[in-house]
Design a protein around this motif. Structure first.
Motif, PDB file in Angstrom:
ATOM      1  N   ASN A 184      10.400  82.133  60.871  1.00 40.84           N
ATOM      2  CA  ASN A 184       9.079  81.511  60.755  1.00 40.84           C
ATOM      3  C   ASN A 184       8.566  80.965  62.084  1.00 40.84           C
ATOM      4  O   ASN A 184       7.585  80.235  62.120  1.00 40.84           O
ATOM      5  CB  ASN A 184       9.103  80.407  59.697  1.00 40.84           C
ATOM      6  CG  ASN A 184       9.192  80.975  58.288  1.00 40.84           C
ATOM      7  OD1 ASN A 184       8.862  82.140  58.071  1.00 40.84           O
ATOM      8  ND2 ASN A 184       9.634  80.167  57.355  1.00 40.84           N
TER       9      ASN A 184
ATOM     10  N   LYS B 153      12.815  77.981  60.303  1.00 39.01           N
ATOM     11  CA  LYS B 153      13.897  78.932  60.566  1.00 39.01           C
ATOM     12  C   LYS B 153      13.356  79.943  61.571  1.00 39.01           C
ATOM     13  O   LYS B 153      12.132  80.055  61.733  1.00 39.01           O
ATOM     14  CB  LYS B 153      14.351  79.612  59.274  1.00 39.01           C
ATOM     15  CG  LYS B 153      13.252  80.322  58.509  1.00 39.01           C
ATOM     16  CD  LYS B 153      13.773  80.915  57.214  1.00 39.01           C
ATOM     17  CE  LYS B 153      12.627  81.480  56.389  1.00 39.01           C
ATOM     18  NZ  LYS B 153      13.064  82.047  55.120  1.00 39.01           N
TER      19      LYS B 153
ATOM     20  N   ASP C 112       4.041  80.292  58.791  1.00 39.20           N
ATOM     21  CA  ASP C 112       4.492  80.263  57.405  1.00 39.20           C
ATOM     22  C   ASP C 112       4.522  78.847  56.837  1.00 39.20           C
ATOM     23  O   ASP C 112       5.574  78.260  56.605  1.00 39.20           O
ATOM     24  CB  ASP C 112       5.878  80.930  57.297  1.00 39.20           C
ATOM     25  CG  ASP C 112       6.196  81.310  55.857  1.00 39.20           C
ATOM     26  OD1 ASP C 112       5.381  80.986  54.970  1.00 39.20           O
ATOM     27  OD2 ASP C 112       7.247  81.919  55.627  1.00 39.20           O
TER      28      ASP C 112
HETATM   29 MG    MG Z   1       8.640  83.419  56.353  1.00 34.62          MG
END
Ligand code: MG
Ligand code: ADP
Length: 455
Positions: A140, A137, A155
């Motif tokens: 990240n 996303k 992440d």
């Molecule tokens: Mg994150």
């Protein structure tokens, strides 16, 4: 939200808070070395941990250690104390992609292409290690502006090594707005969920908003159950090739969705022409050849060379963060494009088309070599810092600020010369040697200017 006081950890000085994630707070910090380096420190409060969560943290650290890639955030260090776990990574000065999209409202298609290319290369690399991310996303995906705009996948808390047992475990982890329908609907799912997320990210880059913005969970689930198509905003103005990729990524049924191989080969990505130091080199040579052929009136041959060069060159403009260089490249691109039109008109026998002799400028080479060296230095932070300082010195010189320029060049050289002494033979050593020589002689000439103006 987790509230925590600035943590203390050995060897680092915390500067400011830069982000808050689902389970962590992220700070910008400096190393206590000389010169200091900027890093990001992700602090995870152990009190919020459960067993599975601790596993995620350990997984994230061990994955990051393994994954060294230009488009994946680099792990620098790892520490823990009685209360916190600290993951220390390279600092991404442009923040995350979500923040970047909000700042720009939406992104030009050429820049979306660049980001998608970088993301694709990171995914290709992850696949070669049998890893899927599972929580792609914009929050990240981090961005660095130097030496060029670069996207970095971050992440890895939810990442999975692809295996059937693991695939069952992390259902409902990750964000709904980016979650593939098969995962959201609790059906069998696999690595292809990442491709759906890539589609949603591409949508958000192009149109500045998530396709499910303002929808609650039930509405999203209903839409997924109906397999309702994802609709483009009414004023969507994107090229057919971008639209083609977007719809192929956003297929509800993973069997109908574009697969990884097809994704990497998709013409929107056009990975062959991606902005890499090698490709800049290719563009430089193609333009040189084109100009020579043009001068000797071999028009159809030179037309092909110009066209191919332009395809390479176009990729470099969106990610150039130095405004002078960006303007220069854009100018060259427009000149070559004009030449292509003129040659096309003449060769197709268009009326009134007069071809004047060309005085086109070639592309500069020196920055290319510098870029290559800078690219090779990302894993040697002191070298990268030295190169950046030297670059600032050159800029000061262009602006006529000679004493500042000399100061910067001297401090760059004091970092780079010892590194050069220890550098093993190879391309990087050759390039570094050339750069150090160039700055040494610049510094010498600046010293002369200073001593003559002082006397
Ligand atoms: Mg994150
Ligand atoms: P979480 O696992 O808690 O979601 P992330 O690793 O995604 O944590 O980090 C949360 C936020 O912190 C990111 O969305 C980003 O805005 C910021 N951040 C994280 N790492 C960095 C970094 N290396 N450089 C700059 N900002 C970062």
């Amino acid at each position: 939200m987790i509230i925590m006081p600035f943590p203390h950890l050995n060897g680092y000085e915390i500067a400011e808070k830069v982000g808050v994630g689902s389970f962590s707070v992220v700070y910008k910090a400096y190393t206590k070395t000389n010169p200091k380096e900027v890093v990001a420190i992700k602090c995870i409060d152990k009190r919020y941990q459960q067993k599975s969560f601790a596993d995620n943290v350990v997984k994230e650290i061990s994955l990051l250690k393994l994954l060294k890639h230009d488009y994946i955030v680099r792990l620098i260090d790892f520490q823990s104390d009685s209360k916190y776990i600290f993951i220390i990574t390279e600092f991404c000065d442009e923040g995350d992609l979500s923040h970047y999209i909000r700042k720009k409202h939406k992104l030009a298609e050429s820049l979306v292409k660049t980001f998608m290319q970088q993301l694709a290369l990171a995914l290709k690399f992850l696949r070669s290690h049998n890893i899927c991310h599972m929580d792609l996303k914009p929050q990240n995906l981090l961005l660095r502006s130097k030496p060029k705009l670069q996207l970095k996948v971050a992440d890895f808390g939810l990442s999975q090594i692809i295996s059937p047992q693991n695939a069952e475990q992390s259902r409902f982890a990750g964000s709904l707005l980016y979650m593939a329908p098969e995962k959201l609907l609790n059906q069998h799912y696999d690595a292809r969920v990442d491709l759906w997320s890539v589609g949603i990210i591409m949508f958000e880059c192009l149109f500045g908003r998530n396709p499910f913005l303002n929808m609650n969970t039930k509405a999203i689930v209903d839409l997924m159950l109906k397999r309702g198509p994802i609709e483009l905003p009414p004023n969507a103005n994107i090229t057919p090739v971008a639209e083609d990729l977007l719809f192929k990524l956003l297929k509800h049924n993973p069997d109908e969705r574009i697969n990884f191989e097809q994704f990497f080969e998709h013409p929107f990505l056009d990975l062959i022409h991606m902005a890499t130091p090698e490709n800049y080199h290719t563009a430089v040579s193609l333009i040189q050849e084109a100009i020579e052929l043009d001068k000797s009136k071999q028009y159809s041959e030179c037309l092909d060379k110009y066209k191919e060069a332009v395809r390479y060159l176009e990729a470099f403009i969106p990610l150039e963060t130095n405004p002078n260089r960006k303007a220069m490249l854009a100018l060259r691109l427009s000149e070559y494009t004009k030449r292509i039109t003129a040659l096309n008109d003449m060769l197709s026998g268009k009326e009134n088309s007069k071809l004047v002799a060309t005085d086109l400028q070639p592309l500069p080479l020196t920055d290319d070599q510098f870029d290559m060296l800078r690219g090779l230095s990302t894993l040697t932070p002191n070298m990268a810092t030295g190169l950046d300082i030297g670059c600032t010195g050159e800029l000061y010189m262009v602006e006529g600020k000679n004493s500042l320029a000399l100061e910067k060049l001297t401090s760059a050289l004091s970092l780079l010369i010892p590194i050069l002494g220890n550098e093993p033979p190879g391309v990087r050593k050759d390039l570094l040697h050339a750069q150090v020589q160039k700055w040494l002689s610049l510094a010498e000439s600046l010293k002369k200017v200073q001593s003559t103006s002082a006397s």
